[in-house]
Each structure stands twice: as structure tokens, then as C-alpha cells.
Design an enzyme around this catalytic site. Sequence first.
Site, PDB file in Angstrom:
ATOM      1  N   HIS A 118      -5.049  13.171 -60.315  1.00  0.00           N
ATOM      2  CA  HIS A 118      -3.839  13.906 -60.684  1.00  0.00           C
ATOM      3  C   HIS A 118      -2.617  13.029 -60.471  1.00  0.00           C
ATOM      4  O   HIS A 118      -2.592  12.203 -59.554  1.00  0.00           O
ATOM      5  CB  HIS A 118      -3.693  15.198 -59.870  1.00  0.00           C
ATOM      6  CG  HIS A 118      -2.809  16.194 -60.536  1.00  0.00           C
ATOM      7  ND1 HIS A 118      -1.454  16.206 -60.346  1.00  0.00           N
ATOM      8  CD2 HIS A 118      -3.088  17.172 -61.433  1.00  0.00           C
ATOM      9  CE1 HIS A 118      -0.938  17.173 -61.089  1.00  0.00           C
ATOM     10  NE2 HIS A 118      -1.907  17.768 -61.758  1.00  0.00           N
TER      11      HIS A 118
ATOM     12  N   HIS B 155      -4.767  15.584 -70.346  1.00  0.00           N
ATOM     13  CA  HIS B 155      -4.126  16.809 -69.856  1.00  0.00           C
ATOM     14  C   HIS B 155      -5.102  17.973 -70.076  1.00  0.00           C
ATOM     15  O   HIS B 155      -6.220  17.952 -69.574  1.00  0.00           O
ATOM     16  CB  HIS B 155      -2.782  16.970 -70.581  1.00  0.00           C
ATOM     17  CG  HIS B 155      -1.896  18.060 -70.081  1.00  0.00           C
ATOM     18  ND1 HIS B 155      -1.978  18.585 -68.826  1.00  0.00           N
ATOM     19  CD2 HIS B 155      -0.871  18.743 -70.697  1.00  0.00           C
ATOM     20  CE1 HIS B 155      -1.066  19.540 -68.668  1.00  0.00           C
ATOM     21  NE2 HIS B 155      -0.391  19.665 -69.798  1.00  0.00           N
TER      22      HIS B 155
ATOM     23  N   ASP C 252      -9.521  21.315 -63.987  1.00  0.00           N
ATOM     24  CA  ASP C 252     -10.435  21.231 -65.126  1.00  0.00           C
ATOM     25  C   ASP C 252     -11.879  20.925 -64.723  1.00  0.00           C
ATOM     26  O   ASP C 252     -12.792  21.105 -65.523  1.00  0.00           O
ATOM     27  CB  ASP C 252      -9.942  20.157 -66.107  1.00  0.00           C
ATOM     28  CG  ASP C 252      -8.582  20.521 -66.678  1.00  0.00           C
ATOM     29  OD1 ASP C 252      -8.361  21.705 -66.945  1.00  0.00           O
ATOM     30  OD2 ASP C 252      -7.736  19.619 -66.831  1.00  0.00           O
TER      31      ASP C 252
ATOM     32  N   ARG D 200      -6.408  25.210 -57.447  1.00  0.00           N
ATOM     33  CA  ARG D 200      -6.951  25.917 -58.623  1.00  0.00           C
ATOM     34  C   ARG D 200      -8.451  25.626 -58.751  1.00  0.00           C
ATOM     35  O   ARG D 200      -9.209  26.438 -59.261  1.00  0.00           O
ATOM     36  CB  ARG D 200      -6.194  25.488 -59.899  1.00  0.00           C
ATOM     37  CG  ARG D 200      -4.709  25.787 -59.840  1.00  0.00           C
ATOM     38  CD  ARG D 200      -3.974  25.186 -61.034  1.00  0.00           C
ATOM     39  NE  ARG D 200      -4.090  23.738 -61.066  1.00  0.00           N
ATOM     40  CZ  ARG D 200      -3.650  22.965 -62.057  1.00  0.00           C
ATOM     41  NH1 ARG D 200      -3.074  23.511 -63.116  1.00  0.00           N
ATOM     42  NH2 ARG D 200      -3.782  21.656 -62.008  1.00  0.00           N
TER      43      ARG D 200
ATOM     44  N   SER E  96       2.523  19.556 -71.038  1.00  0.00           N
ATOM     45  CA  SER E  96       2.756  20.786 -71.823  1.00  0.00           C
ATOM     46  C   SER E  96       4.050  21.478 -71.401  1.00  0.00           C
ATOM     47  O   SER E  96       4.806  21.987 -72.247  1.00  0.00           O
ATOM     48  CB  SER E  96       1.572  21.740 -71.697  1.00  0.00           C
ATOM     49  OG  SER E  96       1.281  22.025 -70.346  1.00  0.00           O
TER      50      SER E  96
HETATM   51  N1  CMX Z   1     -11.362   8.392 -63.547  1.00  0.00           N
HETATM   52  C1  CMX Z   1     -11.200   7.080 -63.709  1.00  0.00           C
HETATM   53  N2  CMX Z   1     -10.047   6.421 -63.493  1.00  0.00           N
HETATM   54  C2  CMX Z   1      -9.023   7.153 -63.061  1.00  0.00           C
HETATM   55  C3  CMX Z   1      -9.117   8.530 -62.822  1.00  0.00           C
HETATM   56  C4  CMX Z   1     -10.355   9.163 -63.098  1.00  0.00           C
HETATM   57  N3  CMX Z   1     -10.536  10.470 -62.955  1.00  0.00           N
HETATM   58  N4  CMX Z   1      -7.935   8.972 -62.383  1.00  0.00           N
HETATM   59  C5  CMX Z   1      -7.106   7.913 -62.355  1.00  0.00           C
HETATM   60  N5  CMX Z   1      -7.758   6.804 -62.767  1.00  0.00           N
HETATM   61  C6  CMX Z   1      -7.232   5.458 -62.957  1.00  0.00           C
HETATM   62  C7  CMX Z   1      -6.136   5.491 -63.996  1.00  0.00           C
HETATM   63  O1  CMX Z   1      -6.683   5.486 -65.319  1.00  0.00           O
HETATM   64  C8  CMX Z   1      -5.377   4.229 -63.651  1.00  0.00           C
HETATM   65  O2  CMX Z   1      -6.109   3.133 -64.129  1.00  0.00           O
HETATM   66  P1  CMX Z   1      -5.374   1.834 -64.760  1.00  0.00           P
HETATM   67  O3  CMX Z   1      -4.460   1.347 -63.683  1.00  0.00           O
HETATM   68  O4  CMX Z   1      -6.489   0.925 -65.099  1.00  0.00           O
HETATM   69  O5  CMX Z   1      -4.619   2.342 -65.948  1.00  0.00           O
HETATM   70  C9  CMX Z   1      -5.449   4.218 -62.119  1.00  0.00           C
HETATM   71  O6  CMX Z   1      -6.596   5.019 -61.775  1.00  0.00           O
HETATM   72  C10 CMX Z   1      -4.234   4.792 -61.432  1.00  0.00           C
HETATM   73  O7  CMX Z   1      -4.002   6.080 -61.947  1.00  0.00           O
HETATM   74  P2  CMX Z   1      -3.351   7.223 -61.042  1.00  0.00           P
HETATM   75  O8  CMX Z   1      -1.977   6.781 -60.682  1.00  0.00           O
HETATM   76  O9  CMX Z   1      -4.270   7.597 -59.942  1.00  0.00           O
HETATM   77  O10 CMX Z   1      -3.324   8.471 -62.041  1.00  0.00           O
HETATM   78  P3  CMX Z   1      -2.267   8.797 -63.176  1.00  0.00           P
HETATM   79  O11 CMX Z   1      -1.137   9.522 -62.554  1.00  0.00           O
HETATM   80  O12 CMX Z   1      -1.937   7.596 -63.975  1.00  0.00           O
HETATM   81  O13 CMX Z   1      -3.102   9.752 -64.124  1.00  0.00           O
HETATM   82  C11 CMX Z   1      -4.551  11.552 -64.647  1.00  0.00           C
HETATM   83  C12 CMX Z   1      -3.396  11.081 -63.765  1.00  0.00           C
HETATM   84  C13 CMX Z   1      -4.789  13.009 -64.411  1.00  0.00           C
HETATM   85  C14 CMX Z   1      -4.159  11.326 -66.111  1.00  0.00           C
HETATM   86  C15 CMX Z   1      -5.812  10.718 -64.286  1.00  0.00           C
HETATM   87  O14 CMX Z   1      -6.183  10.973 -62.958  1.00  0.00           O
HETATM   88  C16 CMX Z   1      -6.984  10.987 -65.218  1.00  0.00           C
HETATM   89  O15 CMX Z   1      -7.059  10.379 -66.292  1.00  0.00           O
HETATM   90  N6  CMX Z   1      -7.915  11.922 -64.830  1.00  0.00           N
HETATM   91  C17 CMX Z   1      -9.005  12.313 -65.690  1.00  0.00           C
HETATM   92  C18 CMX Z   1      -8.509  13.256 -66.776  1.00  0.00           C
HETATM   93  C19 CMX Z   1      -8.176  14.616 -66.199  1.00  0.00           C
HETATM   94  O16 CMX Z   1      -8.922  15.203 -65.438  1.00  0.00           O
HETATM   95  N7  CMX Z   1      -7.028  15.155 -66.599  1.00  0.00           N
HETATM   96  C20 CMX Z   1      -6.613  16.514 -66.224  1.00  0.00           C
HETATM   97  C21 CMX Z   1      -5.488  16.544 -65.221  1.00  0.00           C
HETATM   98  C22 CMX Z   1      -5.042  17.955 -64.944  1.00  0.00           C
HETATM   99  C23 CMX Z   1      -4.252  18.487 -66.115  1.00  0.00           C
HETATM  100  O17 CMX Z   1      -3.228  17.915 -66.478  1.00  0.00           O
HETATM  101  O18 CMX Z   1      -4.655  19.475 -66.689  1.00  0.00           O
END
Ligand code: CMX
Length: 465
Positions: A350, A304, A405, A359, A274
Site C-alpha cells: 500500500h 488500484h 483486495d 478492511r 479514484s
Molecule cells: N508485489 C511486488 N512488488 C511490490 C508490491 C507487491 N505487492 N508492492 C510494492 N512493490 C514494489 C513496487 O512495485 C516498487 O517496485 P519498483 O521500485 O521496482 O518500482 C517497490 O516495491 C516500492 O513500492 P512501494 O513504495 O512499497 O509501493 P507503492 O506506493 O509504489 O505502490 C501499490 C503501492 C499498492 C501500488 C503496490 O504495493 C502494489 O502494486 N501492490 C499490488 C497491487 C495492489 O494490491 N493494489 C491494490 C492497493 C489497494 C487499492 O488501491 O485498492
Amino acid sequence: MQASRNLAKTLRSVTLRQGAEDLLEQARRGLSSAGSLKEVLKEKIPAEQERVKALKKEHGRKVLGEVTVEQAIGGMRGIPAMLWETSLLDPEEGIRFRGHTIPELQAKLPAAKEGGEPLPEGLLFLLLTGELPTKEQAQAVTEELRARSALPAHTVALLKSLPKGTHPMTQLTQAVLSLQLDSKFAAAYTAGVHKSKYWEPALEDSLDLIAKLPEIAGIIYRNTYANGDLIEPDAQLDWAANLSHMMGHRSEGALELMRLYQTIHADHEGGNVSAHATHLVGSALSDPYLSFAAGMTGLAGPLHGLANQEVLRWIQMVTREIGEEPSQDQLREYVWATLKGGKVVPGFGHAVLRKTDPRYTCQREFAQKHLPDYPLFKLVSDLYEVVPDVLTQTGKVKNPWPNVDAHSGVLLQYYGITHENFYTVLFGVSRAIGVLSQLVWSRALGLPIERPKSLTVEAIIARAK
Ligand code: CMX
């Protein structure tokens, strides 16, 4: 003939310049009651412009980091390639707003009542000026926003006309775009304002937009969940409390939660979707309304901001399928089932953070103080015990800890704000404070249009070799 054409050209340019000056004057008049906010900001800008100019001149060719192939195809993680003044995220410690941690802000920012949660208006003052406001300065911001809060009739009509079922985030974005008609930045640009003055109409639009967001959110909420039975703003309330009031949630606890919520969601440095989307679109000199709308369409994504809605849905699924008080073993099994189903566990992980999000921690402390026996809080606490361990066992999740979140929805539920698909709107209203403060600074510092280099797979292979 040529002479008369030249004369016409000169007259046109004088008229345009005059129009630009008139617009700036209007902007100045509009802000005069902001008094201290604009004055402090105006004082800071020249020195900051010099600092950035000197930085570029002295160190412009120094290397901040390298870019690996993995980063280029992996969402640009960790590439230090953007200037963002309002906040900085440390992977271990979490966010600092202009150098202050969240607990520090809770202690230092003015509150509505002694010992209460901070007023987001104080944070807006801090992010814009870099200075902690006095109580009077924060109050002046509250009054400034109140004076700018009235919505044009066409925005109210637009919200009323949207088809039932339109997601609240889609409604929010459309309402923001409808305000663009009155953009002072767009008008000033068209009228030919000098670029050194772009920040003034950018500030004008930003304050107008931030002021109007609570009423927009209130209308979306009441149209969507209360048959369009709208609630008038209360001129005695501060900005965040008014938002809760216009939604129909007026208990002391709900007002305090809203102040905290609106403070902690405001900014998370510049690279998140965002913030970056707002920054990117703003760099094309699109006005603050267009830029913020871009940020909101990004916030509406489930990885996000929409994650706060997804967390609540997931928790409700947990209680439906394994009961209101599942054991930690049952929870563990459920988390594994979610992962095996090819889904993420919302609210955990994250891209930058590597510890529990502060937070999250401050919301947990709020729950311990105000709702220690709430069953859903107990469930959230149990998930804190279980999920990080499971995510760590996958061997691939870089940060197994909860983010912002994971907790917000449960607090909102407790105070009767039960429609989870509205939650991201609350996040969006808060996010305006951070991303628009930075947008004003981006225009003040004359940051150029963003244009990173992209490469094809072929080109990456060629360079890698
Ligand atoms: N549940 C399951 N798998 C997860 C995970 C979770 N909470 N967090 C990361 N992973 C997975 C990723 O999908 C990725 O899998 P692949 O290699 O199969 O694609 C792997 O772990 C490595 O990811 P990462 O480097 O740890 O995390 P990213 O930087 O790629 O992604 C985020 C970060 C937030 C998108 C991810 O942790 C996620 O999807 N979390 C759940 C959604 C969420 O809570 N989002 C809110 C974040 C805060 C915000 O922006 O407001």
C-alpha cells in the site's frame, strides 16, 4: 437601440436567474422526503464554512510539509496537499470514517438485523453529516435512495447495446456518463445558480447516482453472465441487499456480505486514484456524474481497484499450477516466481498503510465466522503467512502486508459470485458513497479548481542545485 439591447440583456439575466431558482426549488422539493439527511447537512454547512474560512485566515501561510524531488517524481507520496473531510488514513491504524474505525462502525451503525453487518446507508449519512444516524435516519436514507433508483430507458438500452466482452468497469463508466443528461448540477450551473448554493444540486445528483448504481451493476452482471435475464429490484430490501438480489444472489450470507463489502470500500481518504480523480474533475465544476466517471476509470487500473480481480486470477493460477492445497514452501516458491516474472503480488502492499489493512482484517473475521472451512479461505490465510515475509526480503517493498483486495474475492466466490472481472464494479458502487459525500462538501466549502505546479526535469535540476 442601446436601450433596447440593455433591456434584452436584463430580461435574459432575470429569466436565467429565475430558471436557476426554479431548479433549486425542484432540488429542494426532491429532497424534502430525505428530511433529516438534508436538514442535518444544511445545519452543519455554515459552521463548517466559517471554520475553514478562519483556518485559511489565521493559518493560511503555515507550512504543512515540504516537497522533495523524490516525491515530485514519485507519485506525490505523502505530500499533505488536499482537504478531505470524510475519512483519514493512519499508516499504522488504517482508515477512520469521520473519526470511527471499521470495528466501531460495525458496532455503532444501524444493521438490517440485530448484530448484523452495518447498512451502507448509515455510512452515507455519517459521511455526509458527520453524525452517526439512528436506525430511523438510516432507514430514511434507504427509502430516499429507493425513490430515486429508477433508471432512464436510454441507460438500460445503452448497456444492452454494448459489445460482448466490454469490461464491466467500462460498462459501469458508460452507464454513469449516460445519466449525466439529467444532471441537476449542470442544469443549475447553466441557469446561473449562485455558487453558495452549488452544494444543493451536487447533493441531488449524488443521491440520484448512488441510488441508481445497484441497478446499473445488477444489469451489467446479468447482461454479462446471465444472458440478459434481468431481475427486478425488491422494494423490501435495503440498498446493498438489493444489489446482491438484482445480481441473482439472494442467500442471507450473500446479503450480509454485500452490506459489509459496500460499507468498507466506500472511502480511503482523498489521495488514492479514484478519490483524487473524482475530486480533481469535480474541482473544475464538472458535475457529479462526470466527476465520478473519472474516478471509476481510475479504479479500473490493476494497481488500484482492479487488484481485487487480479488477486482472484492469481489465486486461481496458484491452484491450477501447484494444486488446491499447496504447502507453505510451495507457495513461497510461487510468490518468488511471480516477483521474478516482473509482476506484483496483487492484494499486498500500500502507498500509505504500513500494517495489515483493517478492511482485510474485518473480511478475515467475516470468513472465520461464516466460512471457516472453505479451502480458498485456507489458501488466503496461508498467503498471509508467506507473502509478507517474501516481500520484506526483496528489500524494497515499503508495506508487505495485505490490503483490502487480498480477501474480498474469496468471500464473493464462496457465495457464488464467481466472475472475478465483475469485482471492481462492486468496489465502484461502494466508492460512490465516499467520494460523492466529499464532493458535496467540496462544493459547500467552495473549494477552488485544483492546479498544482508541474516541473520539467531541467527545472527540477535547476531548483535542486
Ligand atoms: N508485489 C511486488 N512488488 C511490490 C508490491 C507487491 N505487492 N508492492 C510494492 N512493490 C514494489 C513496487 O512495485 C516498487 O517496485 P519498483 O521500485 O521496482 O518500482 C517497490 O516495491 C516500492 O513500492 P512501494 O513504495 O512499497 O509501493 P507503492 O506506493 O509504489 O505502490 C501499490 C503501492 C499498492 C501500488 C503496490 O504495493 C502494489 O502494486 N501492490 C499490488 C497491487 C495492489 O494490491 N493494489 C491494490 C492497493 C489497494 C487499492 O488501491 O485498492
